[in-house]
Write a protein that holds these residues in place. Structure first.
Motif, short mmCIF file in Angstrom:
data_model
loop_
_atom_site.label_atom_id
_atom_site.label_comp_id
_atom_site.label_asym_id
_atom_site.label_seq_id
_atom_site.Cartn_x
_atom_site.Cartn_y
_atom_site.Cartn_z
N THR A 9 0.84 -1.20 0.00
CA THR A 9 0.00 0.00 0.00
C THR A 9 0.87 1.25 0.00
O THR A 9 0.59 2.21 -0.72
CB THR A 9 -0.95 0.00 1.21
OG1 THR A 9 -1.74 -1.20 1.18
CG2 THR A 9 -1.85 1.20 1.20
N VAL A 10 1.95 1.24 0.79
CA VAL A 10 2.87 2.38 0.81
C VAL A 10 3.52 2.55 -0.57
O VAL A 10 3.65 3.67 -1.08
CB VAL A 10 3.94 2.20 1.91
CG1 VAL A 10 5.06 3.21 1.77
CG2 VAL A 10 3.30 2.31 3.28
N ALA A 11 3.91 1.45 -1.18
CA ALA A 11 4.49 1.52 -2.52
C ALA A 11 3.47 2.06 -3.52
O ALA A 11 3.80 2.84 -4.41
CB ALA A 11 4.99 0.15 -2.96
N SER A 15 3.82 5.41 -5.72
CA SER A 15 3.63 5.34 -7.18
C SER A 15 2.54 6.29 -7.62
O SER A 15 2.68 6.99 -8.64
CB SER A 15 3.28 3.91 -7.58
OG SER A 15 2.94 3.86 -8.95
N ALA A 16 1.45 6.35 -6.86
CA ALA A 16 0.35 7.26 -7.21
C ALA A 16 0.81 8.71 -7.13
O ALA A 16 0.41 9.54 -7.95
CB ALA A 16 -0.84 7.02 -6.28
N LYS A 21 2.15 13.65 -10.13
CA LYS A 21 3.04 14.72 -10.57
C LYS A 21 3.27 14.65 -12.08
O LYS A 21 3.26 15.67 -12.77
CB LYS A 21 4.38 14.63 -9.83
CG LYS A 21 4.32 15.10 -8.38
CD LYS A 21 5.65 15.03 -7.72
CE LYS A 21 6.45 16.23 -8.17
NZ LYS A 21 7.75 16.35 -7.50
N GLN A 22 3.49 13.45 -12.58
CA GLN A 22 3.74 13.28 -14.01
C GLN A 22 2.48 13.64 -14.82
O GLN A 22 2.57 14.32 -15.84
CB GLN A 22 4.14 11.84 -14.31
CG GLN A 22 4.46 11.59 -15.77
CD GLN A 22 4.81 10.13 -16.04
OE1 GLN A 22 4.53 9.26 -15.22
NE2 GLN A 22 5.44 9.88 -17.16
N GLY A 23 1.33 13.21 -14.36
CA GLY A 23 0.07 13.53 -15.04
C GLY A 23 -0.21 15.02 -15.05
O GLY A 23 -0.66 15.58 -16.05
N VAL A 160 -5.14 4.06 -5.39
CA VAL A 160 -4.54 3.55 -4.13
C VAL A 160 -5.57 2.73 -3.37
O VAL A 160 -5.26 1.63 -2.88
CB VAL A 160 -4.00 4.72 -3.27
CG1 VAL A 160 -3.64 4.24 -1.87
CG2 VAL A 160 -2.80 5.36 -3.94
N ALA A 161 -6.79 3.24 -3.25
CA ALA A 161 -7.84 2.51 -2.54
C ALA A 161 -8.12 1.17 -3.23
O ALA A 161 -8.29 0.14 -2.57
CB ALA A 161 -9.11 3.34 -2.47
#
Length: 200
Positions: A9-11, A15-16, A21-23, A160-161
């Motif tokens: 979940t932390v990973a 990643s999200a 930021k990239q999006g 994430v959820a």
């Protein structure tokens, strides 16, 4: 030691965050490109409008000069004819002489009318060109879609959820207990053991 679910979940959260930021950077770049495209379409249309207006002004000037030249030529021809007819012994202008004079006026009128008709055609074409320029600008322009960071954030939060609940579901399908479930079970066993000692 942390559970694999928490680690994943932390990973997923990390990643999200990176995807957010990239999006967001991608949306900003796309919006800037759309603004540039629309500005180029506007500048192109302005240049084409200016070119079309210059052309029609030149055509109007050329038409006016032709009209003036034709009028002067017709006046000169009439004056020469009237002077020649008057020098023919001071005779009054007769019917055939009037018919020839009327012919000069008719020729001048036809010439001026032809110039006017040609100019009307040029003006009509000019108006169609302006419409085509406007349509060209509209077809070269793009819809502006400004960056929507709230939607992007909500999308990443839902991802994430989704990852978290997917891991929980997989854990349940495998028959594994979560840390909280293990604690609850240990506490309930402890409560049963204590109540058994007190009951004796």
């Amino acid at each position: 030691m942390c559970s694999p679910t928490i680690a994943l979940t932390v990973a997923s959260v990390a990643s999200a965050g990176l995807q957010y930021k990239q999006g967001k950077a991608q949306q900003k770049a796309q919006y800037a490109q759309q603004v540039r495209q629309n500005e180029l379409a506007r500048k192109n249309a302005v240049a084409r409008y200016a070119s079309a207006q210059l052309k029609i002004r030149q055509e109007l000037k050329k038409s006016a000069q032709s009209d003036l030249a034709g009028t002067l030529k017709a006046r000169k021809a009439r004056a020469t004819y009237i002077a020649g007819a008057g020098d023919a012994g001071g005779l009054a202008i007769s019917g055939s002489t009037n018919a020839l004079l009327a012919n000069y006026y008719r020729t001048e009128g036809k010439f001026r009318n032809a110039i006017r008709n040609n100019m009307d055609i040029n003006i009509s074409q000019f108006e169609r060109n302006l419409e085509a320029i406007q349509f060209g600008q509209e077809s070269q322009s793009t819809y502006l879609t400004p960056p929507n960071s709230k939607l992007l954030f909500a999308t990443q939060a839902l991802n994430v959820a989704n990852t978290y609940y997917s891991l929980k579901f997989q854990q349940q399908q495998a028959g594994l207990m979560t840390g909280a479930e293990k604690t609850d079970q240990t506490d309930s066993v402890g409560n049963v053991t204590q109540s058994t000692y007190y009951d004796i």
